[in-house]
Every structure is written in structure tokens, then in C-alpha cells.
Motif scaffolding. Structure first.
Motif, PDB file in Angstrom:
ATOM      1  N   ALA A  54      50.212  59.271  39.536  1.00 58.06           N
ATOM      2  CA  ALA A  54      49.350  59.432  38.366  1.00 58.06           C
ATOM      3  C   ALA A  54      48.034  58.712  38.642  1.00 58.06           C
ATOM      4  N   LEU A  55      47.055  58.950  37.779  1.00 58.88           N
ATOM      5  CA  LEU A  55      45.788  58.228  37.831  1.00 58.88           C
ATOM      6  C   LEU A  55      45.748  57.281  36.642  1.00 58.88           C
ATOM      7  N   PHE A  56      45.256  56.069  36.867  1.00 54.19           N
ATOM      8  CA  PHE A  56      45.122  55.096  35.790  1.00 54.19           C
ATOM      9  C   PHE A  56      43.649  54.830  35.552  1.00 54.19           C
ATOM     10  N   VAL A  57      43.274  54.810  34.271  1.00 55.83           N
ATOM     11  CA  VAL A  57      41.886  54.649  33.839  1.00 55.83           C
ATOM     12  C   VAL A  57      41.854  53.561  32.775  1.00 55.83           C
ATOM     13  N   VAL A  58      40.809  52.741  32.787  1.00 53.15           N
ATOM     14  CA  VAL A  58      40.618  51.736  31.738  1.00 53.15           C
ATOM     15  C   VAL A  58      39.370  52.129  30.952  1.00 53.15           C
TER      16      VAL A  58
ATOM     17  N   THR B 233      53.899  44.564  27.492  1.00 49.63           N
ATOM     18  CA  THR B 233      55.127  45.203  27.969  1.00 49.63           C
ATOM     19  C   THR B 233      55.310  44.916  29.452  1.00 49.63           C
ATOM     20  N   GLU B 234      56.504  45.166  29.941  1.00 55.02           N
ATOM     21  CA  GLU B 234      56.777  44.973  31.364  1.00 55.02           C
ATOM     22  C   GLU B 234      55.917  45.920  32.204  1.00 55.02           C
ATOM     23  N   GLU B 235      55.718  47.135  31.687  1.00 53.47           N
ATOM     24  CA  GLU B 235      54.885  48.114  32.391  1.00 53.47           C
ATOM     25  C   GLU B 235      53.446  47.591  32.526  1.00 53.47           C
ATOM     26  N   TRP B 236      52.904  47.004  31.450  1.00 48.84           N
ATOM     27  CA  TRP B 236      51.560  46.417  31.498  1.00 48.84           C
ATOM     28  C   TRP B 236      51.506  45.298  32.524  1.00 48.84           C
ATOM     29  N   ASP B 237      52.498  44.414  32.481  1.00 48.45           N
ATOM     30  CA  ASP B 237      52.523  43.266  33.394  1.00 48.45           C
ATOM     31  C   ASP B 237      52.581  43.695  34.849  1.00 48.45           C
ATOM     32  N   THR B 238      53.144  44.865  35.117  1.00 46.18           N
ATOM     33  CA  THR B 238      53.227  45.383  36.482  1.00 46.18           C
ATOM     34  C   THR B 238      51.961  46.133  36.878  1.00 46.18           C
TER      35      THR B 238
ATOM     36  N   ARG C  68      39.302  47.028  40.477  1.00 45.16           N
ATOM     37  CA  ARG C  68      38.084  47.113  39.669  1.00 45.16           C
ATOM     38  C   ARG C  68      36.926  46.490  40.425  1.00 45.16           C
ATOM     39  N   LEU C  69      35.925  47.289  40.704  1.00 43.63           N
ATOM     40  CA  LEU C  69      34.742  46.800  41.416  1.00 43.63           C
ATOM     41  C   LEU C  69      33.830  46.044  40.459  1.00 43.63           C
ATOM     42  N   ASN C  70      33.154  45.044  40.980  1.00 44.04           N
ATOM     43  CA  ASN C  70      32.154  44.276  40.240  1.00 44.04           C
ATOM     44  C   ASN C  70      32.691  43.592  38.984  1.00 44.04           C
ATOM     45  N   ALA C  71      33.956  43.239  39.003  1.00 43.00           N
ATOM     46  CA  ALA C  71      34.531  42.544  37.846  1.00 43.00           C
ATOM     47  C   ALA C  71      34.212  41.057  37.932  1.00 43.00           C
ATOM     48  N   ARG C  72      33.913  40.479  36.776  1.00 44.45           N
ATOM     49  CA  ARG C  72      33.659  39.042  36.729  1.00 44.45           C
ATOM     50  C   ARG C  72      34.982  38.310  36.610  1.00 44.45           C
ATOM     51  N   GLY C  73      35.137  37.232  37.358  1.00 47.91           N
ATOM     52  CA  GLY C  73      36.338  36.419  37.260  1.00 47.91           C
ATOM     53  C   GLY C  73      37.487  36.983  38.083  1.00 47.91           C
ATOM     54  N   SER C  74      38.625  36.360  37.914  1.00 45.25           N
ATOM     55  CA  SER C  74      39.814  36.764  38.664  1.00 45.25           C
ATOM     56  C   SER C  74      40.455  37.991  38.025  1.00 45.25           C
ATOM     57  N   THR C  75      41.389  38.581  38.736  1.00 45.12           N
ATOM     58  CA  THR C  75      42.117  39.737  38.212  1.00 45.12           C
ATOM     59  C   THR C  75      42.880  39.350  36.952  1.00 45.12           C
ATOM     60  N   ALA C  76      43.499  38.155  36.950  1.00 41.54           N
ATOM     61  CA  ALA C  76      44.245  37.705  35.763  1.00 41.54           C
ATOM     62  C   ALA C  76      43.324  37.573  34.550  1.00 41.54           C
ATOM     63  N   ASP C  77      42.102  37.059  34.764  1.00 40.07           N
ATOM     64  CA  ASP C  77      41.137  36.948  33.666  1.00 40.07           C
ATOM     65  C   ASP C  77      40.727  38.325  33.158  1.00 40.07           C
ATOM     66  N   LEU C  78      40.537  39.266  34.075  1.00 35.63           N
ATOM     67  CA  LEU C  78      40.148  40.623  33.714  1.00 35.63           C
ATOM     68  C   LEU C  78      41.236  41.290  32.874  1.00 35.63           C
ATOM     69  N   VAL C  79      42.475  41.182  33.324  1.00 40.94           N
ATOM     70  CA  VAL C  79      43.596  41.787  32.601  1.00 40.94           C
ATOM     71  C   VAL C  79      43.747  41.154  31.220  1.00 40.94           C
ATOM     72  N   ALA C  80      43.573  39.842  31.134  1.00 39.23           N
ATOM     73  CA  ALA C  80      43.642  39.158  29.839  1.00 39.23           C
ATOM     74  C   ALA C  80      42.523  39.633  28.914  1.00 39.23           C
TER      75      ALA C  80
END
Length: 167
Positions: free
Chosen positions: A40-44, A87-92, A101-113
């Protein structure tokens, strides 16, 4: 083309996709960065991310993928499902998408939060029907006029090499 070939075409095009043109209902398609995962493709989409009006609430969309040459490879109907924060799916999945994600500020954990806190939608676009091909494709251009925008561009004065005198 057989169903097997069509499925293989969609799968192969998705594996190489980094941008997809996604349209909801009869609306225009929007170019969106995407991440291919789990067939599948995932989009934010949402605040501070790309705009895809109606996608987070939709059940179906149409996805067009293009090749390196810029031409359309395939257009297919997609089943749209939203991945819910907490959800567990989100956490994965969210950290996997965030890492791409290109050009994201901060760490991946910060971005997801931030995605979870700001109400952004992580959306899965999974193949949901037969791809459009051959005689079903329009013969003419799919170019659309530019969408209205508040952006303006100053009109430059014409360049003159020397001063022109009137007679």
C-alpha cells in the motif's frame, strides 16, 4: 492484460513511488509524497503537512503513479483507511513513514508525536479495484487551469539597453 499482470503493474509502480497523484471523488488530483509499505501507499495530510482535501475522511480515492519519464504508468482505485494514533498499527507504521519524511524538523519520534498531537492523518491507500488502462484513458490532455491563489508576482519593467528618445 490479465488480472495478474495488472496487479503486478500496480505492485511494481507502488514499490518505486515517492510521489502519487491522489484524487477524492470528482475533485482534482493532488501531488502527495508517499511511502510504499505492506502493498500500500501511506500518505500524511493535515496541519503543517501536505494538503489533500477530503482524503482523511474518504473511503475511496483514485491514485495515479508516474514513471521517471513523467508519463502515467497506472491509475487505480484505492481503498482509503486512516491509521489511528495510539494503536499498535500507528506505533509500527508512523515511525517508518516519519523516517522517510524529507526536510522534517527534529527527530522521527518528535515528528510522529506532532502528527498525533496536531490531528494529522496517516492514511493507507491500498489497491481496491481494476486499474484504468487502454481505451478507458482519456485521449486529450488532463492539464487543468491553475487553481486560484492569493499569491502574486510583481510585473517587471521591460529591460532596455539604452535610453530611447522621443522624436
Amino acid at each position: 492484460m490479465t488480472d495478474e499482470h495488472e496487479s503486478a503493474l500496480v505492485d511494481e509502480a507502488m514499490k518505486k513511488a515517492s510521489v502519487a497523484w491522489v484524487g477524492v471523488a470528482d475533485g482534482p488530483s493532488h501531488a502527495l509524497w508517499c511511502v510504499p509499505l505492506e502493498n500500500a501507499l501511506f500518505v500524511v495530510t493535515g496541519p503543517g503537512e501536505q494538503s489533500a482535501p477530503g482524503l482523511a475522511e474518504a473511503d475511496e480515492a483514485r491514485v495515479t503513479l508516474r514513471g521517471d519519464h513523467g508519463g502515467r504508468i497506472v491509475t487505480w482505485p484505492a481503498r482509503v483507511t486512516r491509521v489511528t494514533p495510539g494503536t499498535e498499527e500507528w506505533d509500527t507504521l508512523a515511525p517508518l513513514v516519519g523516517a522517510k519524511r524529507l526536510n522534517a524538523r527534529g527527530s522521527t519520534a518528535d515528528l510522529v508525536a506532532r502528527w498525533a498531537a496536531d490531528g494529522c492523518a496517516l492514511v493507507r491507500l491500498a489497491p481496491g479495484g481494476e486499474p484504468v488502462h487502454g481505451a478507458e484513458l482519456p485521449a486529450g490532455s488532463l492539464a487543468e487551469p491553475p487553481r486560484p491563489s492569493p499569491a502574486t508576482r510583481a510585473t517587471r519593467k521591460p529591460f532596455r539597453l539604452h535610453r530611447v528618445r522621443g522624436r
